[in-house]
Design an enzyme around this catalytic site. Structure first.
Site, PDB file in Angstrom:
ATOM      1  N   HIS A   1      20.355  -2.356   2.014  1.00 46.91           N
ATOM      2  CA  HIS A   1      19.007  -1.942   2.431  1.00 46.91           C
ATOM      3  C   HIS A   1      19.047  -0.570   3.126  1.00 46.91           C
ATOM      4  CE1 HIS A   1      14.797  -3.675   3.538  1.00 46.91           C
ATOM      5  NE2 HIS A   1      14.735  -2.360   3.439  1.00 46.91           N
TER       6      HIS A   1
ATOM      7  N   ARG B   1      11.744  -5.130  -2.117  1.00 46.22           N
ATOM      8  CA  ARG B   1      11.986  -6.263  -1.227  1.00 46.22           C
ATOM      9  C   ARG B   1      12.774  -7.350  -1.955  1.00 46.22           C
ATOM     10  NH1 ARG B   1      11.171  -3.385   2.423  1.00 46.22           N
ATOM     11  NH2 ARG B   1       9.584  -3.498   4.047  1.00 46.22           N
TER      12      ARG B   1
HETATM   13  P1  NAP Z   1       2.300   1.873  -1.796  1.00 45.46           P
HETATM   14  O1  NAP Z   1       2.053   3.319  -1.599  1.00 45.46           O
HETATM   15  O2  NAP Z   1       1.416   0.890  -1.125  1.00 45.46           O
HETATM   16  O3  NAP Z   1       2.276   1.628  -3.388  1.00 45.46           O
HETATM   17  C1  NAP Z   1       2.295   0.358  -3.935  1.00 45.46           C
HETATM   18  C2  NAP Z   1       2.145   0.456  -5.452  1.00 45.46           C
HETATM   19  O4  NAP Z   1       2.328  -0.859  -6.006  1.00 45.46           O
HETATM   20  C3  NAP Z   1       0.740   0.930  -5.874  1.00 45.46           C
HETATM   21  O5  NAP Z   1       0.842   1.763  -7.025  1.00 45.46           O
HETATM   22  C4  NAP Z   1       0.060  -0.390  -6.246  1.00 45.46           C
HETATM   23  O6  NAP Z   1      -0.959  -0.294  -7.217  1.00 45.46           O
HETATM   24  C5  NAP Z   1       1.224  -1.159  -6.832  1.00 45.46           C
HETATM   25  N1  NAP Z   1       0.929  -2.604  -6.818  1.00 45.46           N
HETATM   26  C6  NAP Z   1       0.667  -3.404  -5.752  1.00 45.46           C
HETATM   27  N2  NAP Z   1       0.423  -4.657  -6.141  1.00 45.46           N
HETATM   28  C7  NAP Z   1       0.515  -4.651  -7.502  1.00 45.46           C
HETATM   29  C8  NAP Z   1       0.365  -5.647  -8.496  1.00 45.46           C
HETATM   30  N3  NAP Z   1       0.035  -6.909  -8.184  1.00 45.46           N
HETATM   31  N4  NAP Z   1       0.529  -5.280  -9.790  1.00 45.46           N
HETATM   32  C9  NAP Z   1       0.830  -4.003 -10.127  1.00 45.46           C
HETATM   33  N5  NAP Z   1       0.992  -3.005  -9.212  1.00 45.46           N
HETATM   34  C10 NAP Z   1       0.842  -3.335  -7.930  1.00 45.46           C
HETATM   35  O7  NAP Z   1       3.782   1.489  -1.379  1.00 45.46           O
HETATM   36  P2  NAP Z   1       5.044   2.463  -1.209  1.00 45.46           P
HETATM   37  O8  NAP Z   1       4.922   3.280   0.016  1.00 45.46           O
HETATM   38  O9  NAP Z   1       5.250   3.176  -2.484  1.00 45.46           O
HETATM   39  O10 NAP Z   1       6.215   1.406  -0.949  1.00 45.46           O
HETATM   40  C11 NAP Z   1       6.543   0.382  -1.864  1.00 45.46           C
HETATM   41  C12 NAP Z   1       7.496  -0.619  -1.216  1.00 45.46           C
HETATM   42  O11 NAP Z   1       8.794  -0.053  -1.066  1.00 45.46           O
HETATM   43  C13 NAP Z   1       7.148  -1.019   0.221  1.00 45.46           C
HETATM   44  O12 NAP Z   1       6.128  -2.015   0.233  1.00 45.46           O
HETATM   45  C14 NAP Z   1       8.461  -1.551   0.755  1.00 45.46           C
HETATM   46  O13 NAP Z   1       8.554  -2.932   0.507  1.00 45.46           O
HETATM   47  C15 NAP Z   1       9.516  -0.838  -0.102  1.00 45.46           C
HETATM   48  N6  NAP Z   1      10.399   0.041   0.702  1.00 45.46           N
HETATM   49  C16 NAP Z   1      11.748  -0.171   0.660  1.00 45.46           C
HETATM   50  C17 NAP Z   1      12.592   0.667   1.368  1.00 45.46           C
HETATM   51  C18 NAP Z   1      14.082   0.511   1.303  1.00 45.46           C
HETATM   52  O14 NAP Z   1      14.829   1.145   2.051  1.00 45.46           O
HETATM   53  N7  NAP Z   1      14.621  -0.294   0.377  1.00 45.46           N
HETATM   54  C19 NAP Z   1      12.067   1.720   2.140  1.00 45.46           C
HETATM   55  C20 NAP Z   1      10.692   1.890   2.166  1.00 45.46           C
HETATM   56  C21 NAP Z   1       9.853   1.053   1.433  1.00 45.46           C
HETATM   57  P3  NAP Z   1      -2.271   0.609  -6.984  1.00 45.46           P
HETATM   58  O15 NAP Z   1      -1.786   2.040  -7.127  1.00 45.46           O
HETATM   59  O16 NAP Z   1      -3.180   0.202  -8.067  1.00 45.46           O
HETATM   60  O17 NAP Z   1      -2.756   0.291  -5.589  1.00 45.46           O
HETATM   61  C1  GLV Z   2      11.941  -0.380   4.709  1.00 47.82           C
HETATM   62  O1  GLV Z   2      12.338  -1.229   3.984  1.00 47.82           O
HETATM   63  C2  GLV Z   2      10.543  -0.092   4.910  1.00 47.82           C
HETATM   64  O2  GLV Z   2       9.680  -0.888   4.519  1.00 47.82           O
HETATM   65  O3  GLV Z   2      10.247   0.976   5.481  1.00 47.82           O
END
Ligand code: NAP
Ligand code: GLV
Length: 313
Positions: free
Chosen positions: A276, A228
């Site tokens: 994005h 983000r």
């Molecule tokens: P997720 O499964 O919820 O994983 C989040 C990870 O971040 C977990 O390992 C969590 O730790 C860690 N985390 C959260 N808060 C933390 C902190 N304060 N300190 C250290 N680690 C922390 O999320 P995801 O599905 O992988 O997605 C991640 C992000 O990618 C989304 O929230 C979104 O913003 C972004 N995204 C971007 C796109 C794009 O096109 N650019 C597309 C999709 C998603 P724990 O394992 O300990 O819970």
């Molecule tokens: C895209 O940024 C998503 O959060 O799926």
């Protein structure tokens, strides 16, 4: 009844795909005639302020996005209603594709050869092999874990940082704020795949950049942000790229999107910008996922991938 409330995406396409997957389950859209009390599920992306008004019988909010930071900031988000986010193999693969493309580009010193080409210089500098380059992934969830495993398989030295301790074969893991500096100290390419929460906001800042390992990756330590825009201090990135604290940056997300024409990031040295597009929610796999979630929940099964509102992800 399912209510669609999608802004900035092709709602017609999602509606058609969902209808095909939901059998006869009723779907309505904004502008249709319906009693809001009949709505049991709402499927949202960038919901307007009145999106949840009158929906007194909601069983779940379905988030088209994987990230729910904006949804959680909605001023009238109903309290106590579970929020299901999108978790999908294709979305994960696309994010890993983006991460690998950018990590490999920096490991192979792309910026250096682009500059050499512009100057018509033939300098046979040989990039270090992948195993000499340490990729540090912030966030080891659905996306971070997959990227870590696949980068590892490509030969990179991979480390990861999360809130709770995580165990991933072949990956050095760190947990919590106390281990953040140690994690950074051995990182050449820093990849951000954290959710945006009060704890992670602005984490890509000058202080963080100054703690990355120097003098290993040719050109200097590098950041890749595909999570983000709120994670990054954009003035700090421009300064760090200009004064050499950072060698390069790949940015897919921005504080303001679309990135304003006046942003200095467009022309900052070795800054690679994408709009994005790292990983988008695909209506085909997305409709299959959300239809399954809804129909199974109607049959009494628990909702998957429910976010923890207090934790913020
Ligand atoms: P997720 O499964 O919820 O994983 C989040 C990870 O971040 C977990 O390992 C969590 O730790 C860690 N985390 C959260 N808060 C933390 C902190 N304060 N300190 C250290 N680690 C922390 O999320 P995801 O599905 O992988 O997605 C991640 C992000 O990618 C989304 O929230 C979104 O913003 C972004 N995204 C971007 C796109 C794009 O096109 N650019 C597309 C999709 C998603 P724990 O394992 O300990 O819970
Ligand atoms: C895209 O940024 C998503 O959060 O799926």
């Amino acid at each position: 009844m399912l209510l669609l409330h999608l802004s900035d995406v092709d709602e017609d396409r999602w509606s058609a795909r969902l209808a095909a997957k939901l059998g006869g389950y009723p779907i309505v859209r904004r502008g249709d005639q319906f009693d809001p009390r009949d709505v049991r599920y709402i499927f949202v992306w960038k919901p307007l302020e009145n999106a949840f008004d009158g929906l007194t019988n909601l069983k779940a909010v379905l988030s088209l996005g994987a990230g729910v930071d904006a949804l959680l900031r909605h001023p009238r988000l109903p309290e106590g209603v579970p929020i299901v986010r999108f978790v999908d193999e294709e979305l994960t693969q696309c994010m890993t594709d983006y991460v690998i493309a950018n990590v490999t580009m920096h490991q192979r010193c792309h910026s250096r050869y682009v500059a050499d080409q512009a100057a018509r210089h033939w300098t046979q500098f040989y990039p270090a092999p992948a195993w000499d380059i340490s990729v540090g992934i912030m966030g080891l969830g659905e996306l971070g874990r997959d990227a870590a495993e696949k980068l590892r398989a490509l030969g990179f030295a991979v480390r990861g940082w999360s809130r709770k301790a995580r165990d991933i074969e072949g990956v050095e893991t760190f947990a919590g704020p106390d281990s953040f500096d140690a994690f950074l100290a051995g990182t050449d390419i820093l990849v951000n795949l954290l959710p945006l929460t009060p704890e992670t906001e602005g984490i890509l800042n000058r202080k963080t950049f100054g703690k990355l390992r120097r003098d290993n990756l040719n050109g200097g330590p590098t950041i890749i942000n595909a999570a983000r825009g709120g994670h990054q201090n954009e003035d700090d990135i421009v300064t760090a790229l200009t004064d050499g604290t950072l060698g390069a940056a790949s940015l897919d997300v921005f504080q303001t999107e679309p990135l304003p024409e006046a942003s200095p990031l467009w022309t900052a040295p070795n800054c690679y910008i994408t709009p994005h597009i790292a990983a988008i929610s695909n209506p085909d796999s997305g409709a299959a996922y959300f239809a399954r979630v809804l129909l199974e929940h109607e049959q009494g099964k628990p909702l998957p991938n429910v976010i923890d509102v207090d934790r913020g992800y």
